[in-house]
Every structure is written in structure tokens, then in C-alpha cells.
Design a protein around this motif. Structure first.
Motif, PDB file in Angstrom:
ATOM      1  N   LEU A  24     -52.021  83.010  -4.027  1.00  0.00           N
ATOM      2  CA  LEU A  24     -51.384  84.020  -4.881  1.00  0.00           C
ATOM      3  C   LEU A  24     -51.627  83.757  -6.371  1.00  0.00           C
ATOM      4  N   PRO A  25     -51.298  82.585  -6.915  1.00  0.00           N
ATOM      5  CA  PRO A  25     -51.600  82.370  -8.341  1.00  0.00           C
ATOM      6  C   PRO A  25     -53.090  82.319  -8.643  1.00  0.00           C
ATOM      7  N   ALA A  26     -53.884  81.762  -7.702  1.00  0.00           N
ATOM      8  CA  ALA A  26     -55.330  81.730  -7.925  1.00  0.00           C
ATOM      9  C   ALA A  26     -55.908  83.137  -7.943  1.00  0.00           C
ATOM     10  N   GLY A  27     -55.453  83.995  -7.013  1.00  0.00           N
ATOM     11  CA  GLY A  27     -55.920  85.376  -7.001  1.00  0.00           C
ATOM     12  C   GLY A  27     -55.493  86.144  -8.239  1.00  0.00           C
ATOM     13  N   ALA A  28     -54.248  85.940  -8.680  1.00  0.00           N
ATOM     14  CA  ALA A  28     -53.778  86.613  -9.895  1.00  0.00           C
ATOM     15  C   ALA A  28     -54.580  86.172 -11.112  1.00  0.00           C
ATOM     16  N   LEU A  29     -54.867  84.888 -11.182  1.00  0.00           N
ATOM     17  CA  LEU A  29     -55.663  84.367 -12.300  1.00  0.00           C
ATOM     18  C   LEU A  29     -57.081  84.924 -12.268  1.00  0.00           C
ATOM     19  N   PHE A  30     -57.680  84.978 -11.087  1.00  0.00           N
ATOM     20  CA  PHE A  30     -59.040  85.499 -10.956  1.00  0.00           C
ATOM     21  C   PHE A  30     -59.110  86.978 -11.349  1.00  0.00           C
ATOM     22  N   VAL A  31     -58.173  87.787 -10.838  1.00  0.00           N
ATOM     23  CA  VAL A  31     -58.181  89.216 -11.148  1.00  0.00           C
ATOM     24  C   VAL A  31     -57.968  89.453 -12.640  1.00  0.00           C
ATOM     25  N   THR A  32     -57.058  88.701 -13.253  1.00  0.00           N
ATOM     26  CA  THR A  32     -56.784  88.874 -14.678  1.00  0.00           C
ATOM     27  C   THR A  32     -57.995  88.524 -15.527  1.00  0.00           C
ATOM     28  N   VAL A  33     -58.599  87.392 -15.250  1.00  0.00           N
ATOM     29  CA  VAL A  33     -59.768  86.969 -16.035  1.00  0.00           C
ATOM     30  C   VAL A  33     -60.927  87.947 -15.842  1.00  0.00           C
ATOM     31  N   LEU A  34     -61.156  88.383 -14.602  1.00  0.00           N
ATOM     32  CA  LEU A  34     -62.243  89.329 -14.337  1.00  0.00           C
ATOM     33  C   LEU A  34     -61.997  90.651 -15.053  1.00  0.00           C
ATOM     34  N   ALA A  35     -60.769  91.176 -14.972  1.00  0.00           N
ATOM     35  CA  ALA A  35     -60.462  92.455 -15.611  1.00  0.00           C
ATOM     36  C   ALA A  35     -60.610  92.363 -17.126  1.00  0.00           C
ATOM     37  N   LEU A  36     -60.118  91.288 -17.730  1.00  0.00           N
ATOM     38  CA  LEU A  36     -60.231  91.135 -19.179  1.00  0.00           C
ATOM     39  C   LEU A  36     -61.674  90.947 -19.609  1.00  0.00           C
ATOM     40  N   THR A  37     -62.472  90.265 -18.811  1.00  0.00           N
ATOM     41  CA  THR A  37     -63.886  90.077 -19.144  1.00  0.00           C
ATOM     42  C   THR A  37     -64.634  91.408 -19.097  1.00  0.00           C
ATOM     43  N   VAL A  38     -64.395  92.196 -18.042  1.00  0.00           N
ATOM     44  CA  VAL A  38     -65.045  93.507 -17.933  1.00  0.00           C
ATOM     45  C   VAL A  38     -64.585  94.424 -19.065  1.00  0.00           C
ATOM     46  N   LEU A  39     -63.289  94.392 -19.379  1.00  0.00           N
ATOM     47  CA  LEU A  39     -62.783  95.217 -20.476  1.00  0.00           C
ATOM     48  C   LEU A  39     -63.383  94.781 -21.805  1.00  0.00           C
ATOM     49  N   GLY A  40     -63.510  93.479 -22.014  1.00  0.00           N
ATOM     50  CA  GLY A  40     -64.138  92.997 -23.234  1.00  0.00           C
ATOM     51  C   GLY A  40     -65.579  93.443 -23.361  1.00  0.00           C
ATOM     52  N   ASP A  41     -66.305  93.440 -22.251  1.00  0.00           N
ATOM     53  CA  ASP A  41     -67.679  93.934 -22.272  1.00  0.00           C
ATOM     54  C   ASP A  41     -67.719  95.429 -22.586  1.00  0.00           C
ATOM     55  N   GLY A  42     -66.772  96.188 -22.040  1.00  0.00           N
ATOM     56  CA  GLY A  42     -66.718  97.614 -22.332  1.00  0.00           C
ATOM     57  C   GLY A  42     -66.402  97.892 -23.789  1.00  0.00           C
TER      58      GLY A  42
END
Length: 340
Positions: free
Chosen positions: A287-305
Motif C-alpha cells: 500500500l505505501p509502496a504503491g502510493a509512493l510509486f503512483v505519486t512519483v509517476l504522476a508528478l513526473t509525467v505532469l512535470g514533463d507536460g
């Protein structure tokens, strides 16, 4: 564009240029990137969950610190009682091994800590980096040399080792989440200072900055009215990419035991406690690992956008199929004319 240059054009000494809404163009470009929009929706949802943590836990009827020893099997070392780690109507995601604390409550409250630390650290990095970078570019040669060497030292320092040292010597009564954010921000502002200095040196040579200087504007006014708007794009872009980095740094510091202290929950702290339960209670780790992964991935994609929307000449590294089909449609008429 400089007010001085606009006044010169209005007087008839230069061609009039139409005013364009940079913000409107930015949102239009960002709106065409589906991956960035999905990432923005995920980030907004995570922020909403973090802000609404007290309300959500009140609806569930739990809190992140209350122990429930009756919900764990002490004979088996504290494994949660029931299927899927004790998932029930009272505990939506199950309970924590050994303590029986509610996992959903700790997860949403942990989001508040992890996101709050990352955003605060990013704000500190941006503030220090922009001030140092602009001062180095606009100051005298001596000031530039001193600030540039200081920036080089900050960049060369190992972030994790410095953070570990600073966090170890600060009194324990200091608010730990704020301390972690300040330490990360004070140790890792060097790169944004370098970016700001390089961009400021480029902007100094442009016509509208020269017009402002010839008009008698002070250095502070030129920096505030002419240079800072031009620095917005690279600074915002880099800041958007700093947030996921700072989240992982906070998680790593908590994992090493010098970050956020119990009973305050954070995702990194939950991972630290879950490293021995990956077989008996895998949801406690996932649960915390998945939340951390989703957050980092979403912020990285948003930063690229955001980077691509602010600089349309830069091709996105995360283009989806629709974007490629649009590019193919745009280049098809050119290819047809060349063949004819």
C-alpha cells in the motif's frame, strides 16, 4: 516585454507587436497532452485525499494512532486477523501488523506528511535558488564568482549524507516534518541556482532588458519586472520535477530512521516498518509502496507536460499514440507536396 520597449514602439520608433496571452497558450498546449491531464487528475486526487484525511477517517470511524491489539494474532507474531490483512467495514484497507492501527488512516495521513514535506522543500529550493542565481548573474564579477563557487559546493555535497548529519544533530522537540523539509531545501538548491543564473545571463542580452536599462531602471526593478517573468518557464518546469524527487528523498530519510518519527505516519516510515512483513502481511508493504510509486509517476509525467507546454519546441519524452498520429497528419500534406 519591457514597458520601456512598449513605450518606444508606441511612440512610433519601432513596430507594434500584438500582445499574446502566455497563460492562455500554456493551458491550450497542456490541454492537448492527455498523459499530462491524467497525471494532473491523479495528483489532484492525491492532494484532495491528503487534505480530506480527517474527514475520511472520521467517516471510517478510525484514526492513525489508536492501537487495536484484538485485531492481531499475538500467537503468530502480530499478524492481522481476518482475510486480506484484516479488511472489514470498520477497517477499509486492513490493519497494521503488531499494533492493529488502521492502514487507511495511516495512508491518507501519511500522504499529508509526504506531500507537505515535498512541496515545502521545493518552495525553499526555488526561493533560495532563484535569489542566488539572479544575484550571481546581475552582480559584479566578484559577487558572481563567490556565489557560483558556493553553488558548486552545494551541488557537490552528497544530499543524503548531509541530510542525515543535519537531522541527527537537531533537537528532537523540533517539528520533524518541517525539519525534514527545511533540510532538503537548504541542501539541494544548487541545481536550480545554476539554471536560474544561466537563464538570467541569456535574458540580460535581449532587447527589452537593454531598453529597460537605458531607460534608467534600477537593477531590482529590471529583475522584478523583466527577468522574473522570463524565468518563470524554466523555474516552474524544474520545480515540477523536484516535487517527486523530494518525495523519494523524504521516504528514504524516513526509511533510514532519521525522517518523520512515530507515531506521525509517512509513507517512508511505513515502508521502514513493513520490510519484515512482506510475506505475512504483504498489503502493509504494497500500500505505501504503491502510493509512493503512483505519486512519483504522476508528478513526473505532469512535470514533463508542463515543460512541453511552456516550451512547445521541446518534444515530449512521454508522447502517447494520439500525439504521434497528430504529427503524422501534420506532416502528411508536406510529404504529398514534395512527391508532386
Amino acid at each position: 516585454m519591457s514597458e520601456a520597449l512598449v513605450a518606444t514602439q508606441a511612440a512610433g520608433t519601432g513596430p507594434a507587436l500584438p500582445a499574446a496571452s502566455g497563460a492562455r497558450q500554456f493551458w491550450r498546449r497542456l490541454w492537448t497532452q492527455r498523459a499530462a491531464l491524467v497525471a494532473a487528475a491523479v495528483v489532484a486526487l492525491l492532494v484532495l485525499l491528503a487534505l480530506a484525511a480527517p474527514l475520511l477517517t472520521a467517516i471510517e470511524g478510525q484514526d492513525p494512532t489508536t492501537y487495536h491489539p484484538s485485531l492481531v494474532d499475538s500467537a503468530r507474531g502480530g499478524v492481522p486477523v481476518g482475510p486480506f490483512g484484516g479488511v472489514s467495514g470498520d477497517h477499509w484497507l486492513g490493519v497494521e501488523p503488531q499494533t492493529g492501527r488502521d492502514l487507511f488512516a495511516r495512508l491518507v495521513y501519511g500522504a499529508r506528511v509526504s506531500l507537505g514535506v515535498a512541496l515545502t522543500a521545493t518552495a525553499v529550493q526555488v526561493l533560495i535558488g532563484v535569489v542566488v542565481g539572479v544575484a550571481a548573474a546581475l552582480g559584479s564579477q566578484w559577487v558572481d564568482q563567490v556565489l557560483s563557487r558556493l553553488t558548486d559546493i552545494i551541488v557537490a555535497l552528497p544530499l543524503m549524507i548531509m541530510a542525515l548529519a543535519l537531522l541527527a544533530i537537531v533537537p528532537s522537540n523540533f517539528p520533524r516534518p518541517l525539519l525534514v523539509a527545511l533540510v532538503i531545501g537548504l541542501v539541494a538548491w544548487g541545481n536550480i541556482a545554476k539554471i536560474t543564473r544561466a537563464q538570467t545571463l541569456t535574458l540580460k542580452g535581449l532587447d527589452y532588458v537593454s531598453a529597460a536599462r537605458l531607460s534608467g531602471w534600477s537593477t531590482w526593478r529590471i529583475a522584478r519586472r523583466e527577468l522574473l517573468p522570463g524565468l518563470a518557464a524554466p523555474v516552474i518546469t524544474y520545480a515540477a520535477l523536484l516535487v517527486p524527487i523530494n518525495i523519494t528523498v523524504e521516504a528514504a530519510l524516513s526509511f533510514l530512521g532519521v525522517g518523520v518519527k512515530p507515531p506521525t505516519p509517512s509513507w517512508g516510515q511505513m515502508l521502514t516498518a513493513a520490510d519484515v512483513w512482506y510475506q505475512a502481511a504483504p498489503q502493509y508493504l504494497l500500500l505505501p509502496a504503491g502510493a509512493l510509486f503512483v505519486t512519483v509517476l504522476a508528478l513526473t509525467v505532469l512535470g514533463d507536460g508542463v515543460r512541453t507546454a511552456l516550451d512547445p519546441r521541446a518534444a515530449s519524452r512521454l508522447r502517447v499514440g494520439t500525439g504521434r498520429r497528430q504529427e503524422a497528419k501534420a506532416t502528411a500534406p508536406v510529404a504529398t507536396e514534395g512527391a508532386s
